[in-house]
Design a protein around this motif. Structure first.
Motif: not given
Length: 455
Positions: A389-393, A417-424, A437-438, A241-251
């Protein structure tokens, strides 16, 4: 390994070792910086490379795969622990350690996707079915007799479109700095055709004595591990039931968030100086989006619940003594920030989050090992808590500079990453930007996206 999306067929499974007689058998003890990683499941990074020429059927099987195998073997000569085993003895009197013998190897899986056009879908930032990525990383297995493989690699070709290289890695043998050094060494050897005779001579140090343990942390961590060893298992996430998406924050977006934090911080904290690095700003904003996403669908109404944000801090600049940048192993510390739900979910949530994360970074900067005896207990408490929430990368790893001869990666993903983690990671397209990454259920991804786009 069934999943949605285009079929992936395994073409070959082989074992890749360092060149014969290039590495003598070795046993490496785990340092106190390695031992906490015994509690973590493997990481699973993926790199997508867009190259129609390399992905042509004949070129892939006749040229690309042999070159990748050969250069991987040469790279493992210098990073041999990755070809070895993690040994966890049954007897409490023995110690977990890394072991390499000449018969050891890295599992290399070669696969082909049925639909080359699926490459563009998977290598994007938009929402994608989480199940589709599981077919692109290899299963590493638990090993026999307490001996567990450290690394497995899968190369998947998308006909006429590109190549994907996926990994499953036990971080007890290598932090992301070490793994990045290995990847760059492998890629350089592949791109040069293996002609770099000295490649690796100055990029891999296996001297474990550089990690000094004046505080007796190794013995303490081993005792903690044996207390909980029977409950330590690799986690397999349900991606149905999981979807993945990448969000970008710029300066630009980071500066907007920073201005908001500074506008409110004086009212909330007086003259307290906040640490507002790009990393802190991004993590604070994502943490609040995460909490608000789940708050909207959570039936529990208590506002005083403590939520945690866990991350890893590089140790090369924080250790009280010098550690070579070429050191092969772990040299990172663990950070855990805490804030209550009412603070995070309120209008000043990002301000409270930034202060909590920034204060933790300050402590790690001042004395990374000062709270080290609490690392395992704190992370256990965090994992058992609600909505952590935990961070990897890390955005400092320049992963998008990896080049096997096909140019920079089109996309980087962290499958684990599962539903308790994000990647950077650093952004490929936005200079100074950070990719997040979410992975979330569809409805929660809707809520998260809405909150994120309010920046």
């Amino acid at each position: 390994m069934a999943s949605a999306g285009a079929a992936v067929t395994v073409v070959e499974r082989c074992a890749v070792s360092p060149p014969p007689r290039s590495v003598p058998p070795a046993t490496l003890p785990l340092t106190f910086l390695d031992i906490p990683w015994l509690f973590f499941s493997p990481t699973q990074p993926i790199f997508f490379f867009a190259s129609a020429a390399a992905a042509a059927a004949a070129n892939f099987t006749q040229t690309v795969v042999p070159k990748l195998k050969h250069s991987l073997s040469l790279a493992l000569r210098h990073f041999f622990p990755l070809a070895g085993k993690l040994v966890i003895p049954a007897a409490l009197s023995a110690e977990p350690h890394l072991e390499y013998n000449e018969s050891d190897s890295v599992l290399l899986v070669v696969a082909a996707a049925a639909d080359g056009c699926e490459f563009k879908n998977l290598a994007g930032n938009h929402r994608r079915d989480g199940r589709r990525f599981r077919r692109l990383v290899p299963e590493i297995g638990g090993g026999d007799g307490g001996k567990r493989p450290v690394l497995a690699v899968q190369i998947t070709v998308f006909p006429e479109m590109g190549i994907c290289i996926g990994f499953t890695l036990r971080n007890v043998a290598a932090d992301w700095r070490t793994f990045n050094n290995f990847l760059k060494n492998w890629a350089s050897l592949c791109k040069s055709g293996g002609d770099l005779l000295d490649a690796g001579r100055h990029v891999a140090s296996h001297d474990r004595s550089v990690i000094l343990d004046s505080g007796g942390l190794r013995s303490f961590f081993l005792t903690e591990f044996w207390k909980m060893a029977k409950n330590v298992k690799d986690v397999n996430f349900d991606d149905s039931e999981i979807v993945r998406a990448t969000f970008v924050l710029g300066p630009k977006e980071m500066e907007q968030i920073k201005k908001w934090i500074l506008t409110r911080s004086d009212l909330l904290f007086g003259s307290t100086q906040l640490l507002l690095s790009p990393y802190v700003i991004v993590c604070a904003f994502i943490w609040v989006c995460w909490i608000k996403t789940h708050w909207s669908t959570n039936m529990i109404t208590r506002k005083d619940i403590v939520h945690y944000f866990g991350f890893i801090a590089g140790g090369l600049t924080r250790m009280p003594y010098a550690v070579p940048s070429t050191y092969v192993g772990n040299c990172v510390g663990f950070g855990r920030s805490a804030a209550i739900r009412e603070e995070l979910a309120g209008k000043d949530g990002v301000v409270f989050a930034a202060k909590a994360i920034g204060d933790t970074v300050k402590k790690l900067n001042g004395d990374m090992l000062g709270g080290a005896r609490n690392w395992i207990a704190e992370w256990k408490e965090m994992r058992e808590s609600e909505l952590h929430v935990t961070v990897t990368g890390s955005p400092k790893l320049d992963l998008y500079e990896l080049d096997f001869g096909w140019g920079r990666p089109e996309k980087f993903e962290e499958v684990s990453i599962g539903t308790g983690a994000i990647s950077l990671s650093e952004s490929r397209e936005v200079i100074g930007g950070i990719e997040v990454g979410v992975a979330l259920p569809r409805l929660k991804m809707d809520a998260f996206s809405t909150l994120f786009n309010e920046v």
